[in-house]
Design an enzyme around this catalytic site. Structure first.
Site, mmCIF file in Angstrom:
data_model
loop_
_atom_site.group_PDB
_atom_site.id
_atom_site.type_symbol
_atom_site.label_atom_id
_atom_site.label_comp_id
_atom_site.label_asym_id
_atom_site.label_seq_id
_atom_site.Cartn_x
_atom_site.Cartn_y
_atom_site.Cartn_z
ATOM 1 C CG HIS A 1 47.304 108.424 103.758
ATOM 2 N ND1 HIS A 1 48.213 107.397 103.855
ATOM 3 C CD2 HIS A 1 46.857 108.653 105.021
ATOM 4 C CE1 HIS A 1 48.303 107.003 105.117
ATOM 5 N NE2 HIS A 1 47.501 107.753 105.846
ATOM 6 C CD GLU B 1 41.765 109.397 109.901
ATOM 7 O OE1 GLU B 1 40.672 108.809 109.931
ATOM 8 O OE2 GLU B 1 42.799 108.898 109.432
ATOM 9 C CD GLU C 1 48.392 108.324 109.358
ATOM 10 O OE1 GLU C 1 47.709 107.762 108.476
ATOM 11 O OE2 GLU C 1 47.947 108.616 110.482
ATOM 12 C CG ASN D 1 47.676 112.459 112.293
ATOM 13 O OD1 ASN D 1 48.527 113.074 111.648
ATOM 14 N ND2 ASN D 1 47.435 111.159 112.123
HETATM 15 O O1 9MR Z 1 47.812 101.169 108.422
HETATM 16 C C1 9MR Z 1 46.638 100.921 109.147
HETATM 17 C C2 9MR Z 1 46.034 99.620 108.680
HETATM 18 O O2 9MR Z 1 46.853 98.536 109.035
HETATM 19 C C3 9MR Z 1 44.657 99.456 109.256
HETATM 20 O O3 9MR Z 1 44.056 98.331 108.676
HETATM 21 C C4 9MR Z 1 43.831 100.696 108.973
HETATM 22 C C5 9MR Z 1 42.439 100.601 109.496
HETATM 23 O O4 9MR Z 1 41.774 101.826 109.348
HETATM 24 O O5 9MR Z 1 44.475 101.800 109.558
HETATM 25 C C6 9MR Z 1 45.663 102.059 108.946
HETATM 26 O O6 9MR Z 1 46.242 103.245 109.373
HETATM 27 C C7 9MR Z 1 45.451 104.415 109.240
HETATM 28 C C8 9MR Z 1 45.905 105.371 110.302
HETATM 29 O O7 9MR Z 1 45.782 104.762 111.570
HETATM 30 C C9 9MR Z 1 45.121 106.656 110.268
HETATM 31 N N1 9MR Z 1 45.143 107.251 108.967
HETATM 32 C C10 9MR Z 1 44.814 106.384 107.871
HETATM 33 C C11 9MR Z 1 45.634 105.113 107.903
HETATM 34 C C12 9MR Z 1 45.295 104.226 106.718
HETATM 35 O O8 9MR Z 1 44.019 103.723 106.803
#
Ligand code: 9MR
Length: 453
Positions: free
Chosen positions: A237, A160, A265, A201
């Protein structure tokens, strides 16, 4: 009354009622559907994210390990997880995910090395010179990639890095090190594990647009500088009904730079409660995304961000939204699951409903005996149904049967708590009646409407 209204009515009453028929156990899709086999036949992988706590859920683990052939740790390889205290590594969560993957012949996407989020507080609240911060980043990348060397097929090295307009995101890394942190992180990762494929990513880059253009220009410039970049991850997403129409073309233009691409994702959320129409749209959406990957030869695979609506991150971050994953809260495959399967070449028939219920009655003046057979045509089972007024359950066998007003719920006993795919369980009860004695309507099983058998 249409099916959806019946289902809602039954669900609403289930909570208030005493007779619940619950048959628990991991869900099974139509026996011939194995996503990982379908993906392999297309030359792709199909992946799933899993956190440590999700891996401890037996249904989660068993489905992840049989239906998917790639795993991404939800949180366990992030900086705050692996180095919560400066200089002290905790690899437990990551090692467990890798061990799980190896035991189930799955590859692993490492996620993620350099991100602005989920950083330990010693790092975010510390004061470092630019050189110190640079050295910390290189050491972290080197140590983590070295620890997992040979066990990770793809690394999300940088996560990101962009704003919505395609410019660089203000972050700890960018603010102190400038955009060269991206190239430096990639070089450090390559040095530590030359075999791992190295990715950048991001989200909201799935279709063409300003942010995707920013990523495209970044990738092009890194390649021109000879930076070791192998692929771009598109998080995916998404919102139901809003899959970008340009997704395939967008993946293709990155592939045309000589890069691999992956959907890393994928989840597709909606406002709750989900309707049948939205779940059908979601199926089409999952199918569209996976089909885009299938159509782009350099798209290596698709990872879903969470297996089940039961544990998805969506409701916690987007209040009132959810139902974003391929399996429902009871680990039953949703239409979305079959959308993935179809995109991967499956041509079978999607099961119409998770269950059928046969209701037989033997009545006399004011009493009757009912025999109920629940057939699982899609997964495991829990049921509840509305019960005609004037009927009163007095005794039951092979289930605990309770009644509140006209709503009746049956719960399994210890010896019959699972209905295997294609299998049945039966129970019965005695009851009184007055007026007329019609068959009840609105049977549900695990929240899914059952067809009359
Ligand atoms: O799925 C992840 C969640 O359990 C965490 O609380 C969250 C914190 O930011 O991160 C989530 O995964 C993220 C991923 O690492 C990067 N892209 C966005 C995802 C959703 O927030």
């Amino acid at each position: 009354m249409n099916l959806q209204r019946l289902r809602r009515a039954a669900l609403a009453m289930t909570g208030a009622v005493a007779l619940l028929l619950g048959f628990a156990g991991p869900g099974h899709a139509a026996a011939d559907v194995v996503l990982r086999d379908l993906a392999t036949a297309k030359g792709k992988y199909i992946g799933v994210a899993a956190t440590a706590s999700e891996l401890n859920i037996s249904s989660y683990a068993s489905i992840a390990g049989t239906q998917f052939n790639s795993a991404t740790p939800g949180n366990e390889m992030k900086w705050e997880s692996v180095e919560p205290t400066r200089g002290t590594y905790n690899w437990t969560g990551g090692d467990n995910l890798v061990g799980f993957a190896q035991a189930h012949t799955m590859q692993v996407r490492g996620h993620t090395l350099v991100w602005h989020s989920q950083l330990p507080s010693w790092l975010t609240s510390g004061t470092f010179t630019n050189d110190e911060l640079h050295a910390l980043m290189i050491k972290h990348v080197t140590d983590e990639v070295t620890h997992f060397k040979g066990k990770i097929t793809h690394w999300d090295v940088v996560n990101e890095p962009l704003n919505e307009d395609g410019t660089f995101r203000q972050s700890l890394w960018y603010n102190q090190l400038g955009s060269s942190y991206i190239a430096d992180a990639l070089r450090a990762a390559r040095a530590a594990d030359p075999a791992a494929k190295l990715y950048i990513n991001d989200y909201n880059t799935d279709g063409t647009g300003a942010k995707s253009d920013g990523m495209y220009n970044l990738a092009k410039s890194l390649l021109a500088q000879g930076v070791p970049l192998d692929g771009i991850g598109f998080q995916g997403h998404l919102i139901v009904g809003s899959v970008p129409s340009t997704i395939q073309a967008n993946l293709q233009r990155f592939a045309d730079l000589g890069l691999d691409v992956a959907v890393t994702e994928l989840d597709i959320r909606m406002v709750l409660p989900a309707t049948d129409a939205e779940l059908a749209q979601q199926k089409a959406d999952f199918k569209a995304v996976v089909s885009a990957c299938v159509a782009v030869s350099r798209c290596v695979g698709v990872t879903v961000w969470g297996l089940t609506d039961a544990t998805s991150w969506i409701p916690g971050v987007f209040p009132g939204q959810g139902a974003a994953t391929p399996y429902d809260e009871n680990y039953q495959p949703k239409p979305a699951y079959y959308g993935i399967a179809e995109a991967l070449g499956w041509t079978g028939t999607v099961p119409a409903a998770g269950c059928t219920v046969t209701y037989g009655v033997n009545q006399w003046n004011t009493g009757f005996t009912a025999n109920v057979t629940v057939k699982n045509t899609g997964g495991s089972a829990v049921g509840g149904w509305t019960y005609p007024a004037g009927q009163k359950v007095t005794q039951a066998w092979n289930a605990t049967v309770t009644q509140s007003g006209t709503a009746v719920t049956a719960t399994n006993l210890s010896y019959n708590g699972t209905i295997s795919a294609g299998g049945t369980q039966s129970f019965g009860f005695n009851a009184t009646w007055s007026g007329s004695n019609p068959a009840p309507t609105g049977f549900t099983l695990n929240g899914t409407a059952c067809a009359a058998g």
